[in-house]
Motif scaffolding. Sequence first.
Motif, mmCIF file in Angstrom:
data_model
loop_
_atom_site.group_PDB
_atom_site.id
_atom_site.type_symbol
_atom_site.label_atom_id
_atom_site.label_comp_id
_atom_site.label_asym_id
_atom_site.label_seq_id
_atom_site.Cartn_x
_atom_site.Cartn_y
_atom_site.Cartn_z
ATOM 1 N N SER A 1 0.739 -1.225 0.070
ATOM 2 C CA SER A 1 -0.132 -0.030 0.031
ATOM 3 C C SER A 1 0.902 1.367 0.021
ATOM 4 O O SER A 1 0.445 2.353 -0.460
ATOM 5 C CB SER A 1 -1.089 -0.006 1.269
ATOM 6 N N SER B 1 -1.443 6.602 6.260
ATOM 7 C CA SER B 1 -2.397 6.045 7.521
ATOM 8 C C SER B 1 -3.372 5.172 6.723
ATOM 9 O O SER B 1 -3.706 5.270 5.607
ATOM 10 C CB SER B 1 -2.629 7.038 8.335
ATOM 11 N N LEU B 2 -4.128 4.134 7.648
ATOM 12 C CA LEU B 2 -5.021 3.393 7.032
ATOM 13 C C LEU B 2 -6.148 4.222 6.697
ATOM 14 O O LEU B 2 -7.183 3.743 5.907
ATOM 15 C CB LEU B 2 -5.469 2.341 8.009
ATOM 16 N N SER B 3 -6.558 5.559 7.403
ATOM 17 C CA SER B 3 -7.569 6.243 7.318
ATOM 18 C C SER B 3 -7.426 6.837 5.535
ATOM 19 O O SER B 3 -8.367 7.367 5.226
ATOM 20 C CB SER B 3 -7.798 7.137 8.068
ATOM 21 N N ARG C 1 -7.317 7.137 1.977
ATOM 22 C CA ARG C 1 -7.785 6.113 0.930
ATOM 23 C C ARG C 1 -7.418 6.469 -0.509
ATOM 24 O O ARG C 1 -7.478 5.757 -1.355
ATOM 25 C CB ARG C 1 -9.123 6.040 0.969
#
Length: 402
Positions: free
Chosen positions: A330, A343-345, A347
Motif C-alpha cells: 500500500s 495511515s489506514l484512513s 484512501r
Amino acid sequence: MLVLEYKVKGKQHQYNAIDDAIRTTQFIRNKALRYWMDAPRELKIDKFALNKYSTELRSCFPFAAELNSMAVQSAAERGWSAISRFYENCQSKKSGKRGFPKFQKDCRSVEYKTSGWKLHKTKRRITFTDKKGIGELKLLGKWDIQFSELKDIKRVRLIRRADGYYAQFCVGIDVVDIQPKTDEEIGLDVGIESFYTDSNGHQEPNPQFLRKAEKSIKHSQRRIYKKAKGSSGRRKARKLYAKKHLKVSRQWIEHAKKLARNVCKSNDLVAYVREACAKRIDLRVSNMVKNHCLAKSISDASWYLFKQWIEYFAVKFDKVAIAVAPHYSSQKCSDCGGIVKKSLSTRTHKCSCGCELHRDTNAAINILNLAKNRGGHPQINATGVETTTLLGEPARSWGFPP
C-alpha cells in the motif's frame, strides 16, 4: 477428488440411529486420543497402532461393535490426524499455540469407507448395513453421482447440520476443466471497504452477509434464554438460531466461490497477498481478528475462503495463482516505486511523480508486479475437491475449500 453432497430423508428413528453412530465415532476418537496420551514414551503410537486399538474397543464395548469396522477405523484416524498435525507444528517450530490434541465434544459426522453401505441401483437411495439400524435413506439433490462408478466411491460420510442430515460421497476422480487462455493478468487486494480491488481499478462490493443478518440473529439468540432449560421450546429456539448462522456461512461460501471462479476463468495469472509470511506473522487472518474493532468486519469479509477457492480453481482451470508477500504493497508507488507513507484512513495514493490512485488499486498493481517478477510463490490447493449444488441448498465441500 470429487465430493458430492445430498440431503438425506428418513424417519425419526433413522435420524436417532445416525446420532448414535456419530456419538460412537466421537467416543472412538477420544479413546484413541487418551490411549496416545497415556502410552509410555518408549511405546511408539502411530496410525496403525490406533487402528489396532480401535479393534480392541469393538470387542470391549457392544455399542462400538454395532458400528461398521471401517467406520471405527475412520474414527481412530481422526484422532491420529489431530496428533500428526501437532507433531508437524512442533517439527516446524510453529510460533504460538501448536494445537495439542483435545477431546471432541461436538462431533457431527460419521464416516464409512468402502463397506457398511450399499447404494441402490437407481443411485437415489442408500442403505447402511451395520447394526446401528440406520437402514435405507432417500437422497435429495442433483444426480451427478449417476455418472460415477461404485468402485470410484472411496468414502461416504453422514453429517448432521442445523437444517437436517446430509450424505457426502468422496469420488476418486480427477477434477480438471482446462479453460482457454485469455492472456489476461490480475492482481487482487482484499479489504473491508470493498471485498476486493483488482489491478484494473474494479472494486467488488462487500456483501456484508453477517451485518445484514445480525439483527435477526440477535433476536433469535434472545429467544433462547426466555425458554426454560431442558424444554422443547428452548430446543426449537436453539435450532432456529443455528439455522440463521448456517445460512450466513453458506452465503460466505457461495459468494467466495462464485467470485474466485470468475476471476480464475477470465485471467491466466491471478496474484494475491499471502496470508502469512515469516517477517510479518501478524498478517494472518486469525491474528487480525484479534482486533476487537475490526474482528466482525474481517470475519464477515471471508478472505480466507476466497483465497482457498482461488487456489482450487487455478488448479482446476490450469491457471497460475501466485501469492506474494504483503510488505509495503500500500505504501509503495506502483508507478515510480517510491515509498509514500500513509495511515489506514488515507484512501487515496498521491505520489510526487504525479501518480494518483485509490489506495487499494495501487496495492493491487504492486501485487501483480511482484507476481510478474516472480516475487511470489505458486499456490496449490491440495484438497482438490468439489461438490454439486443441492436441491435448494448451496454448494458444499469435503472440508476446504469449505
